[in-house]
Each structure stands twice: as C-alpha cells, then as structure tokens.
Scaffold this active site. Structure first.
Site, PDB file in Angstrom:
ATOM      1  N   GLU A   1       0.771  -1.269  -0.062  1.00  0.00           N
ATOM      2  CA  GLU A   1      -0.056   0.118  -0.128  1.00  0.00           C
ATOM      3  C   GLU A   1       0.816   1.265   0.021  1.00  0.00           C
ATOM      4  O   GLU A   1       0.827   2.180   0.925  1.00  0.00           O
ATOM      5  CB  GLU A   1      -0.993   0.085   1.235  1.00  0.00           C
ATOM      6  CG  GLU A   1      -1.955  -1.159   0.966  1.00  0.00           C
ATOM      7  CD  GLU A   1      -3.062  -1.124   2.148  1.00  0.00           C
ATOM      8  OE1 GLU A   1      -2.763  -0.534   3.226  1.00  0.00           O
ATOM      9  OE2 GLU A   1      -4.149  -1.527   1.859  1.00  0.00           O
TER      10      GLU A   1
ATOM     11  N   ASP B   1      -8.151  -9.443   4.247  1.00  0.00           N
ATOM     12  CA  ASP B   1      -7.887  -8.407   5.122  1.00  0.00           C
ATOM     13  C   ASP B   1      -8.792  -8.780   6.465  1.00  0.00           C
ATOM     14  O   ASP B   1      -9.377  -9.572   6.271  1.00  0.00           O
ATOM     15  CB  ASP B   1      -8.327  -7.107   4.381  1.00  0.00           C
ATOM     16  CG  ASP B   1      -7.713  -6.074   5.195  1.00  0.00           C
ATOM     17  OD1 ASP B   1      -6.979  -6.009   6.074  1.00  0.00           O
ATOM     18  OD2 ASP B   1      -7.875  -4.725   4.746  1.00  0.00           O
TER      19      ASP B   1
ATOM     20  N   GLU C   1     -12.375  -2.139  12.045  1.00  0.00           N
ATOM     21  CA  GLU C   1     -12.414  -1.197  10.699  1.00  0.00           C
ATOM     22  C   GLU C   1     -13.708  -1.719   9.841  1.00  0.00           C
ATOM     23  O   GLU C   1     -14.302  -1.049   9.252  1.00  0.00           O
ATOM     24  CB  GLU C   1     -11.308  -1.702  10.201  1.00  0.00           C
ATOM     25  CG  GLU C   1     -11.266  -0.916   8.495  1.00  0.00           C
ATOM     26  CD  GLU C   1      -9.846  -1.291   7.870  1.00  0.00           C
ATOM     27  OE1 GLU C   1      -8.842  -1.970   8.349  1.00  0.00           O
ATOM     28  OE2 GLU C   1      -9.425  -0.862   6.768  1.00  0.00           O
TER      29      GLU C   1
HETATM   30  O1  GCW Z   1      -7.185  -3.285   6.131  1.00  0.00           O
HETATM   31  C1  GCW Z   1      -6.159  -2.285   5.679  1.00  0.00           C
HETATM   32  C2  GCW Z   1      -6.512  -1.027   6.123  1.00  0.00           C
HETATM   33  C3  GCW Z   1      -5.395  -0.079   6.137  1.00  0.00           C
HETATM   34  C4  GCW Z   1      -4.250  -0.650   6.897  1.00  0.00           C
HETATM   35  C5  GCW Z   1      -3.805  -1.830   6.287  1.00  0.00           C
HETATM   36  C6  GCW Z   1      -2.663  -2.603   6.857  1.00  0.00           C
HETATM   37  C7  GCW Z   1      -2.607   0.475   8.319  1.00  0.00           C
HETATM   38  O2  GCW Z   1      -7.592  -0.372   5.145  1.00  0.00           O
HETATM   39  O3  GCW Z   1      -5.699   1.188   6.876  1.00  0.00           O
HETATM   40  O4  GCW Z   1      -2.968   0.240   6.818  1.00  0.00           O
HETATM   41  O5  GCW Z   1      -5.072  -2.823   6.062  1.00  0.00           O
HETATM   42  O6  GCW Z   1      -3.067  -3.422   7.504  1.00  0.00           O
HETATM   43  O7  GCW Z   1      -1.522  -2.179   6.280  1.00  0.00           O
END
Ligand code: GCW
Length: 675
Positions: A288, A361, A389
C-alpha cells in the site's frame, strides 16, 4: 460499574457480594510484597487499591525483606525470594514457565509467585480476578504460563494525533507534550494491558512517518517506555524502510548496501541509548505505497534479516508484515503466500513474519490465512484487528473472541495442529553468540483512543480484554472470557450479566449475517469501509472495488478460487484444499469466498442461493434487533446514563443492519432478473 464514563474498564474493583466474597476477608489478614524494584511498587499499589475496594476493609500493604508466617498472609514474591526468605518452595507441578505465575496455599497463607517480577505482577492480577469474579481462594493450586512470548498491541497512531482506523477519538500518545509532560493516562493504559498479560506495544502506525526515528521522537518514546516498563510492557516502533534516505540523506535504502547497514547500526545504537530495553521494529514494506526491498531487487527476507542482524546484539526483534498485494494478479489474496512461502527457512531467528488472521484483510468472516499452514522454519506471529474497521467501527457491538477462537482452533496443517499451536511452538535458535528463545507472538491492532471510555463505547473494551486473555491462553473459551469481562466491568447482577452475555455471544454471528453472509467479503463503502456499497466503482485499484470480490453476474455470485478460477485454494494443504475446492463440502460460511455459485443452487437449508442470501440478510436484521431487545430487557439493572449510551449504539447497529440488507439484497438479486 462505578464510574459511568467507563474509564475504569474492568478494573473498577467494585465490592462484590458473592457466595465466596464473605469468606475472603477471613482468609486474607495481611499482605506482604517482596521489596525490590519498580514492578514491586506497582504490585503493592494494585493489591492495596483492589483489596480495599473489593473487600471494603483497609489492608496495609507491607513491602518487606522478610516475610511473616502468620496464617492468612498473602505473599507476593519471586520464587528466589520466597525460597531464600521463607524456605517455602513451590509444589513442583505448579512450576510456571517464562513470565507465568503460580498461586498456591501453604501454611494457611496465599502465595503469588513467579520466576520473574513480571510474572508476579500477572499473578497478582490473576489473584485479584479470582476475587472479582467470586471464585474460591481456599487451597489454591493454580499455575499459568503465557502461550506466546510477545503479546502485543499495534497502535496505528500517527504522530499528528490522528489514528488510522481509530474510532475512539485521538491518539492517547500526546507527542507534543512529551517528553516533559506525562499524561496520567499512560499509566492507566499500561495497567489495563498488564492486567490481561499484554507485554508489548508498537506506538505508531505501520503506515509510518519516518521522523519517528528522529532523536526528538526517540526521546518522547523513551518517556513513554519509562512508564510502560513498570508494567512489564516493552516499546516497539513501526519504521519506514526508506528511513536511511529520508532521514539519513542516502541515495538508497538497499538492505545490502554497506552505507545503509551502517546507517541502521548507528540509528539502532542511538535508539538503545534512549530505550535500553527497546523491543524492536514492526515493518510494513512494499505494501500500500510503503517502500520496501523490491525496489532494489531484494526480497522480504533480505530486508528483515538486515535489520535483524543489527538488532540482534541488543536482543531486539523484527516483526515483518506479510500484508502485501499488488497489481496484475488474478487474486489479491494469493500474494502473501506466493511471496513469503518460498522464503521459508531464510528468515533470521530474531525476525518473524506477522500474518493477518484471514487471507485478504480483517473481514467479518474469512477463512484462515494459508500461510499458517506453511513456513514451518519461520517464526510466524498472528495479527488480529481489535479496532473494528470492517465490523461497524465504533458503533456496532461485536464481540470478536468467537471469531479469533475459530482462527486459533483451526486445524491448519490438517494433522491436528491448530493455528494456536502453530504460533506458540517454541524453538531456541542459536544466532551467532546470541540465542533467540521462543520467538512466538500474537499482535492486535488496538481500538484505544483518547475518548474517556477508551474504545468508543462501554462495550468495545471487551475486545481489548479478550485479546490479552487469548494471547496468554488461547484455550480459554470465548464465553469464559466474556463472563469475566462482564463481571469485572458491570458487577454481578445475574439478570444484567445474562443480558450482556446474550449480546456478546450472539453479536458476531449477527454482524456476519447482516454484512457479509455466506463468504461474501470486502463489499464495504470505499476507503472508510463503513456501510455497504457492493456496486461501488470508486478508487483506481480494481482490487479495492467490491465487484472484484463478489463477482455477481447473471449466472451467480462469488469469487471462484478453485482450480477453474484463481486457484487460491491450492495454497491450503491437501485435505483442506479438497474440502474448500468442492462446492458440496466447502463450509457454507466460506462458500462465496471459494466458489462462484449459481443463483439456483440449493444449499443445506433447502433454499436456493438467491433465497438463502435474502434469508441471511433478514436474519441478520432480526439478530441485531434481538441484541437491542436483550439490552432493553435489563434497563432496570443499569444506571440510566450507561443504559442510554449503549442503547444509542445498538440503535445505530439496528439501523445499519437494515441498510446492509436493503442495499445488498436488491443489488445482488438484480442480477438474477437478467436471467
Ligand atoms: O485493512 C487495511 C487498512 C489500512 C491498513 C492496512 C494494513 C494500516 O484499510 O488502513 O493500513 O490494512 O494492515 O496495513
């Protein structure tokens, strides 16, 4: 619950009136704590506060060098001190390991003992928990040792005070005031963590601001470390892979470049000059937008090992995250396994790969990450997300322990080895002159913020509590943990407890049903991830868009991860691969995760997929309504202010459950109309 604002968490120590509580006073006449360092002060203070509040009698706490043998003495001391001073030795079968503790009765006195002072602290909280929860304390014979060595909270807190995926206000770390001003909340945070065995904290977000390694920030982190240390918590930092360039002005961050290595050596020496017991680094690399070793043709092991090598002489560790994904693949969820599994055996002993519980995730319901069935020669840490989240954030009351238990109890190697055993298996690996002993760990993304109630509602702390308890002992049941938390937080009114238990134990299933039943995933609104938006087309990445995951079309619904599709299923070991591959044997909760299923396929209920989907979303709404009804039923048993605060959240949850149903059902069923 004494303070209506929830600040005291599960440590309010309200006087409790149970079958046993009357006996406690007759069994506890005086308390003696071995005089030694800072942690013994903490132990003495905790015992004094708790016993006086719980039993309503003033107990002077004596910090002593030698102990009396008066019956009814509670003695808190390390094993060495006990043997030296009292000649009393621990029954062999109660001998704890690592930072574990033993609680036992001998000569009509109660002993709280452990190898280390930290262990005595954990034993103290365990002893107090017995009183809080109304358990007998005669003839104690308890021994308990932590399942994993690192029980860690990961704070996604930014240095400007904001929190990524934080729903309880600003960060509790007041970076601008540090190091000179120490907020009293730091101590209260540390105390709550220690009470459930949490012993490590990563202070800052994995999406890092590199200047966390600037000397000003190291001084601030050192000030925090000095508070947390007294509660047995060591401090870790998330670091940016490109720090040698951004902070050091180098032209590269290549982990094999001598100047880069030298930069890290100097930086790490500097960190340890500020924080002598610094824990180590957490790294999000090549994920990311974060920089990483790929830019230099290096792999994740190259990156982790370079830092591991430099941290090793200090006893520091590297926690390297496996959360990576990239463009151009047929399945985002396959990437971590594809990149990391081939590196098995090449990670240094003081490094570990930290793997999220699910393959994609932190979804409401995901199959366990396939990496837990691989990488036998690598230390693997489990990463959970306490902050919700994707599960209704600060608004929905969702107790996460049942979900985490499912992961920990999952037979990942298909040979009777569950994920809990996999991550807690200890190895002692020689590393040059050093030995890394038991690099095992569990981490969770914190839900803590500066809100008075810490986590955004009076119920959300249950997940902080449950994480600590499970990281210590993943064999505990989610019911046991829920009940402990409920009694310690809300008192022992049976009617109220029954209502709370109903809410806790039914909340995760409700959430899955009204959000993502049958293995649906990642159909949340863009970016902030709150609420449903299966049709969303925002964002420039395909693998952020809900349709990438649900794949609805006129034939059916779901992501085909079988050999006909992405073949993601091949990342699981054989019997599991077969189980998940076959649409008839695939557990229905993962059905649409692994299969693209025809709308008219008849499921185990006898309903077609089309009908089952509508049924599940409706069920989710009903289940959410029942959570609310369980709370309304205990109205007379809760102070009004707390009652209303919780009801407000449940109202939002019920409204949101309807929104999920009313958006998702018509959207998905619209595809069936095209047939
Ligand atoms: O789930 C995603 C989140 C991001 C997060 C990423 C991660 C900190 O939307 O906000 O970044 O995972 O785990 O690195």
């Amino acid at each position: 619950m004494p303070r209506t604002d929830g600040y005291d968490l599960w440590l309010s120590y309200e006087p409790i009136d149970t079958e046993y509580s009357k006996k406690y006073a007759s069994l506890i006449k005086q308390v003696q704590v071995a005089e030694s360092g800072d942690i013994s002060d903490v132990i003495a203070n905790e015992l004094e506060l708790a016993l006086n509040k719980l039993l309503g009698t003033y107990y002077p706490i004596h910090k002593v060098k030698s102990f009396s043998d008066t019956p009814g003495t509670v003695i808190a001391a390390t094993l060495d001190t006990l043997i030296d001073e009292t000649g009393c030795s621990i029954p062999v079968d109660l001998m704890p390991k690592d930072d574990g503790y033993a609680l036992f009765t001998a000569h009509s006195s109660i002993y709280i003992t452990a190898i280390s002072e930290k262990g005595v602290l954990y034993g103290t909280f365990a002893f107090l928990r017995l009183l809080q929860t109304g358990k007998p304390i005669e003839n104690l014979r308890i021994s308990s040792s932590p399942a994993v060595r690192y029980r860690m909270l990961d704070h996604w807190d930014n240095l400007d005070g904001s929190i990524e995926r934080g729903y309880a206000g600003k960060s509790i770390w007041k970076w601008n005031d540090l190091p000179s001003r120490i907020d009293s909340r730091y101590k209260d945070y540390a105390r709550a963590c220690a009470s459930v065995g949490i012993n490590a904290a990563v202070l800052n977000n994995v999406n890092t601001q590199p200047y966390i390694l600037h000397e000003d920030y190291l001084e601030k982190a050192a000030a925090l470390a000095s508070v947390l240390r007294r509660y047995g918590i060591s401090v870790f930092l998330s670091v940016n892979f490109a720090s040698p360039m951004i902070l050091g002005g180098l032209g590269t961050a290549d982990p094999c470049n001598p100047a880069v290595i030298q930069w890290w050596k100097e930086k790490i020496a500097e960190i340890y000059s500020y924080i002598p017991d610094f824990g180590g680094f957490l790294m999000k690399a090549d994920s990311e937008g974060q920089p990483g070793p790929y830019a230099y043709g290096r792999n994740h092991a190259d990156g982790a090992n370079m830092l591991g090598m430099v941290l090793a002489p200090y006893g520091g560790i590297v926690i390297w995250r496996a959360f990576i994904y990239g463009f151009g693949e047929n399945d985002r969820a396959k990437k971590p396994y594809a990149e990391f599994a081939p590196l098995d055996g090449s990670f240094m002993p003081n490094t570990c790969v930290q793997v999220k519980n699910g393959a994609c995730d932190f979804q409401p319901c995901e199959p366990v990450h396939p990496l837990f069935g691989a990488m036998e020669k690598t230390n693997l840490f489990l990463e959970l997300q306490i902050t919700q989240e994707y599960l209704g954030q600060g608004n929905h009351l969702v107790y996460l322990a049942p979900m985490w238990k499912e992961v920990l109890d999952f037979d990942i190697a298909a040979d009777g080895t569950n994920v809990g055993q996999r991550i807690s298996r200890k190895k002692s690996i020689p590393l040059g002159e050093h030995t890394v002993d038991g690099m095992t760990g569990m981490a969770a993304v914190s839900n803590i913020g500066a809100d008075k109630n810490w986590c955004g509602s009076l119920f959300h702390p249950v997940n902080w509590y449950a994480f600590g308890r499970l990281a210590w002992d993943y064999s505990l049941s989610s019911e046991e943990i829920a009940r402990e938390w409920a009694v310690c937080t809300w008192g022992n009114d049976e009617t109220l407890l029954n209502g709370i238990m109903y809410i806790l134990m039914n909340s995760w299933k409700a959430c899955v049903d009204y959000m993502t039943p049958l293995g649906l995933h990642h159909i949340m609104k863009y970016d902030h991830h709150y609420g449903p938006d299966p049709a969303c087309d925002e964002g420039d990445r395909e693998d952020w868009k809900p349709r990438y995951y649900h794949r609805a079309d006129k034939e059916g619904l779901g992501f085909d991860r079988t050999a006909k599709g992405s073949n993601g299923v091949a990342q699981y070991r054989k019997p599991l691969e077969e189980l998940f591959s076959n649409v008839e044997t695939c557990p229905e909760k993962y059905l649409l995760w692994f299969h693209h299923v025809g709308w008219d396929k008849v499921l185990s209920s006898g309903r077609t997929l089309k009908d089952e989907l509508a049924y599940r979303y409706n069920l989710g709404v009903e289940e959410a309504d029942k959570l609310r009804a369980a709370w309304v039923a205990v109205r007379e048993h809760v102070p009004l202010e707390q009652y209303e605060a919780v009801l407000e959240k449940l109202d939002i949850q019920c409204k949101d459950a309807r929104e999920w149903r009313d958006v998702c059902v018509p959207y998905f069923l619209s595809f069936t109309e095209e047939c």
